[in-house]
Scaffold this motif. Structure first.
Motif, PDB file in Angstrom:
ATOM      1  N   THR A 218      38.974  10.870  -7.093  1.00  0.00           N
ATOM      2  CA  THR A 218      38.285   9.693  -7.661  1.00  0.00           C
ATOM      3  C   THR A 218      38.755   8.455  -6.926  1.00  0.00           C
ATOM      4  N   ILE A 219      37.842   7.490  -6.765  1.00  0.00           N
ATOM      5  CA  ILE A 219      38.171   6.280  -6.008  1.00  0.00           C
ATOM      6  C   ILE A 219      37.244   5.142  -6.421  1.00  0.00           C
ATOM      7  N   LYS A 220      37.734   3.918  -6.296  1.00  0.00           N
ATOM      8  CA  LYS A 220      36.903   2.725  -6.494  1.00  0.00           C
ATOM      9  C   LYS A 220      36.424   2.259  -5.131  1.00  0.00           C
ATOM     10  N   GLU A 221      35.107   2.174  -4.968  1.00  0.00           N
ATOM     11  CA  GLU A 221      34.524   1.706  -3.712  1.00  0.00           C
ATOM     12  C   GLU A 221      33.794   0.396  -3.961  1.00  0.00           C
ATOM     13  N   ASN A 222      33.425  -0.246  -2.869  1.00  0.00           N
ATOM     14  CA  ASN A 222      32.764  -1.536  -3.037  1.00  0.00           C
ATOM     15  C   ASN A 222      31.768  -1.792  -1.915  1.00  0.00           C
ATOM     16  N   ILE A 223      30.768  -2.576  -2.273  1.00  0.00           N
ATOM     17  CA  ILE A 223      29.827  -3.144  -1.295  1.00  0.00           C
ATOM     18  C   ILE A 223      29.977  -4.642  -1.412  1.00  0.00           C
ATOM     19  N   GLU A 224      30.650  -5.228  -0.424  1.00  0.00           N
ATOM     20  CA  GLU A 224      31.027  -6.632  -0.498  1.00  0.00           C
ATOM     21  C   GLU A 224      31.834  -6.859  -1.783  1.00  0.00           C
ATOM     22  N   GLU A 225      31.311  -7.655  -2.740  1.00  0.00           N
ATOM     23  CA  GLU A 225      32.081  -7.955  -3.955  1.00  0.00           C
ATOM     24  C   GLU A 225      31.721  -7.035  -5.118  1.00  0.00           C
ATOM     25  N   TYR A 226      30.724  -6.154  -4.926  1.00  0.00           N
ATOM     26  CA  TYR A 226      30.319  -5.237  -5.999  1.00  0.00           C
ATOM     27  C   TYR A 226      31.198  -3.990  -5.957  1.00  0.00           C
ATOM     28  N   VAL A 227      31.920  -3.718  -7.044  1.00  0.00           N
ATOM     29  CA  VAL A 227      32.850  -2.589  -7.126  1.00  0.00           C
ATOM     30  C   VAL A 227      32.238  -1.516  -8.033  1.00  0.00           C
ATOM     31  N   PHE A 228      32.322  -0.259  -7.592  1.00  0.00           N
ATOM     32  CA  PHE A 228      31.823   0.854  -8.409  1.00  0.00           C
ATOM     33  C   PHE A 228      32.782   2.033  -8.287  1.00  0.00           C
ATOM     34  N   ASN A 229      32.662   2.965  -9.216  1.00  0.00           N
ATOM     35  CA  ASN A 229      33.541   4.129  -9.281  1.00  0.00           C
ATOM     36  C   ASN A 229      32.818   5.349  -8.701  1.00  0.00           C
ATOM     37  N   SER A 230      33.527   6.153  -7.901  1.00  0.00           N
ATOM     38  CA  SER A 230      32.951   7.352  -7.278  1.00  0.00           C
ATOM     39  C   SER A 230      33.830   8.572  -7.556  1.00  0.00           C
ATOM     40  N   PHE A 231      33.146   9.712  -7.753  1.00  0.00           N
ATOM     41  CA  PHE A 231      33.866  10.972  -7.987  1.00  0.00           C
ATOM     42  C   PHE A 231      33.410  11.968  -6.912  1.00  0.00           C
ATOM     43  N   TYR A 232      34.358  12.524  -6.194  1.00  0.00           N
ATOM     44  CA  TYR A 232      34.071  13.490  -5.107  1.00  0.00           C
ATOM     45  C   TYR A 232      34.647  14.843  -5.499  1.00  0.00           C
ATOM     46  N   LYS A 233      33.899  15.872  -5.148  1.00  0.00           N
ATOM     47  CA  LYS A 233      34.320  17.230  -5.550  1.00  0.00           C
ATOM     48  C   LYS A 233      33.854  18.248  -4.487  1.00  0.00           C
ATOM     49  N   LYS A 234      34.730  19.191  -4.181  1.00  0.00           N
ATOM     50  CA  LYS A 234      34.346  20.273  -3.284  1.00  0.00           C
ATOM     51  C   LYS A 234      33.502  21.307  -4.037  1.00  0.00           C
ATOM     52  N   ILE A 235      32.391  21.713  -3.431  1.00  0.00           N
ATOM     53  CA  ILE A 235      31.568  22.773  -4.039  1.00  0.00           C
ATOM     54  C   ILE A 235      31.186  23.800  -2.955  1.00  0.00           C
ATOM     55  N   SER A 236      30.862  24.999  -3.394  1.00  0.00           N
ATOM     56  CA  SER A 236      30.434  26.055  -2.470  1.00  0.00           C
ATOM     57  C   SER A 236      28.989  26.403  -2.783  1.00  0.00           C
ATOM     58  N   VAL A 237      28.124  26.219  -1.784  1.00  0.00           N
ATOM     59  CA  VAL A 237      26.685  26.496  -1.955  1.00  0.00           C
ATOM     60  C   VAL A 237      26.258  27.487  -0.861  1.00  0.00           C
ATOM     61  N   ASP A 238      25.787  28.607  -1.321  1.00  0.00           N
ATOM     62  CA  ASP A 238      25.302  29.636  -0.386  1.00  0.00           C
ATOM     63  C   ASP A 238      26.385  29.980   0.634  1.00  0.00           C
ATOM     64  N   ASN A 239      27.608  30.174   0.097  1.00  0.00           N
ATOM     65  CA  ASN A 239      28.770  30.578   0.879  1.00  0.00           C
ATOM     66  C   ASN A 239      29.209  29.544   1.919  1.00  0.00           C
ATOM     67  N   LYS A 240      28.906  28.307   1.668  1.00  0.00           N
ATOM     68  CA  LYS A 240      29.339  27.249   2.575  1.00  0.00           C
ATOM     69  C   LYS A 240      29.901  26.087   1.761  1.00  0.00           C
ATOM     70  N   ASN A 241      30.962  25.453   2.257  1.00  0.00           N
ATOM     71  CA  ASN A 241      31.606  24.361   1.527  1.00  0.00           C
ATOM     72  C   ASN A 241      30.936  23.012   1.820  1.00  0.00           C
ATOM     73  N   TYR A 242      30.698  22.310   0.740  1.00  0.00           N
ATOM     74  CA  TYR A 242      30.141  20.955   0.831  1.00  0.00           C
ATOM     75  C   TYR A 242      30.988  20.028  -0.060  1.00  0.00           C
ATOM     76  N   ILE A 243      30.701  18.746   0.071  1.00  0.00           N
ATOM     77  CA  ILE A 243      31.352  17.748  -0.793  1.00  0.00           C
ATOM     78  C   ILE A 243      30.274  17.043  -1.616  1.00  0.00           C
ATOM     79  N   LEU A 244      30.425  17.129  -2.933  1.00  0.00           N
ATOM     80  CA  LEU A 244      29.480  16.485  -3.853  1.00  0.00           C
ATOM     81  C   LEU A 244      30.055  15.129  -4.305  1.00  0.00           C
ATOM     82  N   ALA A 245      29.222  14.080  -4.247  1.00  0.00           N
ATOM     83  CA  ALA A 245      29.669  12.733  -4.661  1.00  0.00           C
ATOM     84  C   ALA A 245      28.732  12.185  -5.736  1.00  0.00           C
ATOM     85  N   VAL A 246      29.339  11.684  -6.815  1.00  0.00           N
ATOM     86  CA  VAL A 246      28.584  11.036  -7.903  1.00  0.00           C
ATOM     87  C   VAL A 246      29.264   9.695  -8.186  1.00  0.00           C
ATOM     88  N   ASN A 247      28.476   8.641  -8.302  1.00  0.00           N
ATOM     89  CA  ASN A 247      29.073   7.320  -8.594  1.00  0.00           C
ATOM     90  C   ASN A 247      28.313   6.644  -9.739  1.00  0.00           C
TER      91      ASN A 247
END
Length: 452
Positions: A104-133
């Motif tokens: 989990t991390i706080k990211e920003n666009i200029e002065e706008y701050v938002f929260n993001s959650f990153y998670k490793k997932i496996s789709v069709d036997n391949k690893n990806y990174i899922l991000a939700v903010n």
């Protein structure tokens, strides 16, 4: 202020935890839905599956393959250059090199701050990174920092108002006896030694007010003793003067009578001549004695006053201000534009103080002073709603040493009457009923300043 900052930091921390938990839960929904669609629709591409998941769940998310973005529900923002198409290096470092499963991390666009959650997932036997903010997925909190700010503002504003009210009450409670003491001190300075302060205070204020009341009682007693000593000394001095003045005419009278006695005993033929000679001398000395008696009588009756121009309205206003802390309503009404009176300023003040104090001691709760101008005099009418004066004693109130009080010398109205007679004024009891009494005081209009 420190408590407010602590509470705000605590709520911010809990709010961040609630947001990240909600984003984590949504990422789990996305992962489960993707896995489910892969089993149901084998021939559909991953991009289509991602799109269907986003539409079905109503959740915006991003999929990264290694560091490069391969899908985003809000692709238009990334194409516009608002968001970067590569993963945050800090996130990538923690997930791949530190082998974190999620981050989990706080990211920003200029002065706008938002929260993001990153998670490793496996789709069709391949690893990806899922991000939700929460920039595109608003998370509703039961109690946000904004709500806390409003609540804390209300609480501290209420606390400040309560503190101000309590401080004002305590300040008034402390300053009220001081104000009463100041007014009473001014009354004493004007000659009102009958003033007494009700004392329901505690501690040092109680000692202070008790000391003031003791002081006024001692001053009254000392004044009485001093007046008695002064009267005794004055009469002793007067007796000496009278004795000296009387001796002067008595000596020639004694000699003249002795001469008549000797001529009578000697059967002096010039007795008639001697009688005619000494008789005028004796009569003249008797006249001298009569003059001496008259002069001393006038001296005893006529005190010395400083007669000057006095603004009666101003004096009345000043005297009324001395009684502002008393439990009495004093009203002043002036009917005309008054000329100045001819009187002794200090004596006028003492007279008004004495009349108002008499009304208060008679139980009056309302006192009215009316000042008007009539011919060559100014009239002061004072009315009160006290217990009044009994009819059987109305003729005695101006007599010396007459009083209905349990303490005092009974000189107030007598001295007032004596002063007014001395300056050509008058004081009268106009009306006395139950309740109330009305006095009328007359002052002559001033022509010039002088001493008598």
């Amino acid at each position: 202020m420190i408590l407010a900052l602590y509470n705000r930091q605590l709520v911010e921390k809990r709010s961040d935890e609630a947001i990240f938990n909600e984003l984590k839960e949504r990422s789990n929904y996305i992962e489960n839905d993707i896995q489910s669609k892969l089993l149901e629709k084998n021939k559909i591409s991953l991009t289509n599956i991602f799109e269907l998941t986003g539409k079905d769940l109503g959740i915006s998310f991003t999929i990264y393959d290694n560091t490069l973005q391969i899908f985003n529900s809000m692709d238009q923002y990334y194409k516009a250059g608002i968001f970067a198409e590569r993963i945050n290096p800090q996130v990538y470092y923690n997930l791949n090199y530190l082998s974190f499963r999620e981050y989990t991390i706080k990211e920003n666009i200029e002065e706008y701050v938002f929260n993001s959650f990153y998670k490793k997932i496996s789709v069709d036997n391949k690893n990806y990174i899922l991000a939700v903010n929460d920039a595109f997925n608003k998370v509703r909190l039961t109690f946000s920092t904004s709500d806390l700010d409003v609540l804390l503002f209300g609480i501290y504003l209420l606390a400040a108002l309560i503190i101000i009210l309590i401080s004002t009450f305590l300040a008034d409670k402390i300053s009220s006896p001081i104000r009463r003491l100041t007014k009473a001190t001014m009354s004493v300075a004007q000659g009102d030694l009958n003033v007494s302060l009700d004392n329901q205070e505690k501690g040092e204020l109680k000692d202070l007010l008790d000391g003031f009341n003791l002081m006024t009682n001692e001053l009254k007693r000392n004044q009485s003793e001093l007046a008695e000593l002064e009267r005794e000394a004055a009469w002793k001095e007067m007796a000496k003067q009278v004795a000296h003045e009387i001796k002067n005419p008595l000596t020639p009278m004694k000699l003249s009578i002795q001469q008549l006695i000797a001529a009578f005993r000697d059967k002096n033929k010039r007795f008639d001549e001697i009688f005619e000679k000494v008789s005028p001398t004796i009569l003249n000395q008797i006249e001298s004695l009569n003059s001496i008696a008259s002069e001393f009588s006038r001296f005893a009756k006529m005190p010395s006053y400083k007669i000057e121009e006095v603004d009666l309205a101003n004096v009345a206003t000043d005297v009324i201000n001395l009684f502002t802390d008393e439990a009495v309503d004093i009203q002043l009404e002036i009917n005309d534009q008054l000329p100045k009176i001819s009187a002794d300023n200090s004596q006028v003040r003492r007279l008004l103080i004495n009349l108002i104090r008499n009304s208060i001691q008679a139980g009056a709760s309302k006192i009215k002073l009316l000042i008007n101008h009539e011919n060559n005099f100014c009239n002061l009418v004072i009315e009160d709603n006290g217990k009044g004066i009994a009819p059987e004693i109305t003729d005695k109130i101006f007599e010396q040493n007459f009083t209905t009080k349990t303490s005092g010398m009974g000189l107030g109205l007598k001295l007032a009457k004596r002063f007014l007679d001395g300056i050509g004024g008058d004081i009268q009891l106009i009306e006395s009923s139950k309740p109330g009494a009305t006095f009328k005081v007359t002052f002559p209009i001033s022509q010039k300043n002088s001493f008598i």
